[in-house]
Design a protein around this motif. Sequence first.
Motif, PDB file in Angstrom:
ATOM      1  N   ALA A 403       0.836  -1.199   0.000  1.00 38.93           N
ATOM      2  CA  ALA A 403       0.000   0.000   0.000  1.00 38.93           C
ATOM      3  C   ALA A 403       0.869   1.246   0.000  1.00 38.93           C
ATOM      4  CB  ALA A 403      -0.906  -0.001   1.232  1.00 38.93           C
ATOM      5  N   LYS A 404       0.442   2.262  -0.746  1.00 34.73           N
ATOM      6  CA  LYS A 404       1.101   3.570  -0.698  1.00 34.73           C
ATOM      7  C   LYS A 404       0.400   4.398   0.376  1.00 34.73           C
ATOM      8  CE  LYS A 404       2.991   3.784  -5.375  1.00 34.73           C
ATOM      9  NZ  LYS A 404       3.109   4.576  -6.621  1.00 34.73           N
ATOM     10  N   TYR A 405       1.132   4.643   1.456  1.00 31.10           N
ATOM     11  CA  TYR A 405       0.538   5.265   2.643  1.00 31.10           C
ATOM     12  C   TYR A 405       1.569   6.174   3.299  1.00 31.10           C
ATOM     13  CZ  TYR A 405      -1.308   5.629   7.401  1.00 31.10           C
ATOM     14  OH  TYR A 405      -1.756   6.110   8.605  1.00 31.10           O
ATOM     15  N   PRO A 406       1.128   7.315   3.823  1.00 31.90           N
ATOM     16  CA  PRO A 406      -0.215   7.893   3.740  1.00 31.90           C
ATOM     17  C   PRO A 406      -0.466   8.542   2.384  1.00 31.90           C
ATOM     18  CG  PRO A 406       1.236   9.368   4.944  1.00 31.90           C
ATOM     19  CD  PRO A 406       2.042   8.134   4.657  1.00 31.90           C
ATOM     20  N   THR A 407      -1.725   8.812   2.107  1.00 37.91           N
ATOM     21  CA  THR A 407      -2.103   9.475   0.862  1.00 37.91           C
ATOM     22  C   THR A 407      -1.577  10.912   0.863  1.00 37.91           C
ATOM     23  OG1 THR A 407      -4.126   8.162   0.713  1.00 37.91           O
ATOM     24  CG2 THR A 407      -4.056  10.224  -0.548  1.00 37.91           C
ATOM     25  N   PRO A 408      -0.870  11.330  -0.184  1.00 43.03           N
ATOM     26  CA  PRO A 408      -0.367  12.716  -0.222  1.00 43.03           C
ATOM     27  C   PRO A 408      -1.518  13.725  -0.252  1.00 43.03           C
ATOM     28  CG  PRO A 408       0.645  11.367  -1.944  1.00 43.03           C
ATOM     29  CD  PRO A 408      -0.488  10.565  -1.385  1.00 43.03           C
ATOM     30  N   ALA A 409      -1.273  14.914   0.302  1.00 44.77           N
ATOM     31  CA  ALA A 409      -2.259  15.979   0.207  1.00 44.77           C
ATOM     32  C   ALA A 409      -2.494  16.330  -1.271  1.00 44.77           C
ATOM     33  CB  ALA A 409      -1.781  17.207   0.983  1.00 44.77           C
TER      34      ALA A 409
END
Length: 413
Positions: A403-409
């Motif tokens: 998973a790519k975490y956290p989601t960028p703003a």
Amino acid sequence: MVEAMRRLKPALLLVALLSFACGGSAGSGSTTTTGETITFGAPLGLTGSLTKESTLTQQGYDLWVDWINQQGGIKLNGVKHPVKIKYYDDTSSANQSAVLMQKLITEDKVNFLLGPYGSAATATAAAIAEQNQVPMVEANGAAQAIFNQSYKYTFGVLSPANKYLQGVVDMAATLSPKPATIFMLSADDNFSLEVADGVKQYAPGKGMQVTVQKYKNGATNLAAEVQAAKAANADIVMNSGHLQEAIAINKAAKEQKLNAKIFAYSVGPSTPDFVTALGKDADYVYGGSQWTPQVKYKPSFYLSEQQYVDAYHKKYPTAGDPDYHVAESTAACLAFQKALENAKSTDAKKVRDALAALDVMTFFGQIKFDSRGINIYKPMVVEQIQGGQHHTVFPADVADVKAKYPTPAWDQR
């Protein structure tokens, strides 16, 4: 007399050859190799608000029809029965779906029923199946309310609604920093409310607090709801709804600069249309999924996962990979196929009993029904969109990427 017999023999030989060519035998008491066609009926939302999902459902049904007819049909007592599906457009209306189910039974005289798309339509269709005592296997109505009516003739191959986003909660609990708060937007239909309630009941056990805000099912102007989610400043923003609602929420989140560590939607992210509608803005979104091409089940019949994906690409070359709506719809047909084979009959009561006793592994996962007729035995998986592609990220044993975490703003993408 001898000359007459000599003239008769070629004629008898011709009759025998014609009988053999047509699948019969000259011997008394024999059976043909091809029997009567078994007809299934299915109303689908081929127009209206559920057209995208209903089209995927039909693709899943048709993939199986192609395959089983290539085998000559469903084999019962040594006789192969071709199959066909009679479709009607229910215009994405639950009430119309019920009307068409009755028409399929009483006017078209179909043998069995396949479910429509959506929990609302499936609920009305289930009532018709029960009244007429015609078995229905459905793949796209996950609300447990459908199965709490003591019906005996409806069976659902998919995991129930309360499981849809619990996998996202499980995944989140393994991440660092671990999310602590969830803001859940939910449509007010039975399916969506069950998904939301499943998270509300489950997440506190994983150390996460949940706030739920409801909106009208089918709404696509959700700016106020997204503003409320932004004000809550939760770590996770979830939506329990359907494709068009998920697209609307994601667009509003960008417009209002709603940032969260995780965006997760019950229905939408797994469909090709979600990425088509949102482009790069679909990236990083998670979704609970009934099935992905990455799962590693060992089916006892039909196709493997890869063979299924290949068959889908061949039939629908511009559609991308099959999503779970397609796969679960094929699985409904497989449940019928195996039940018919086990029953060795097209008798409705015998097939119903065979469905109730079914326990089989397919490319879609285990198909087995509890006493209510719902499949509580197959787990969900978690997908994330990365670079415009769908990837399985949880559980780890079936994940193809992390998973790519956290989601960028939004302003950092």
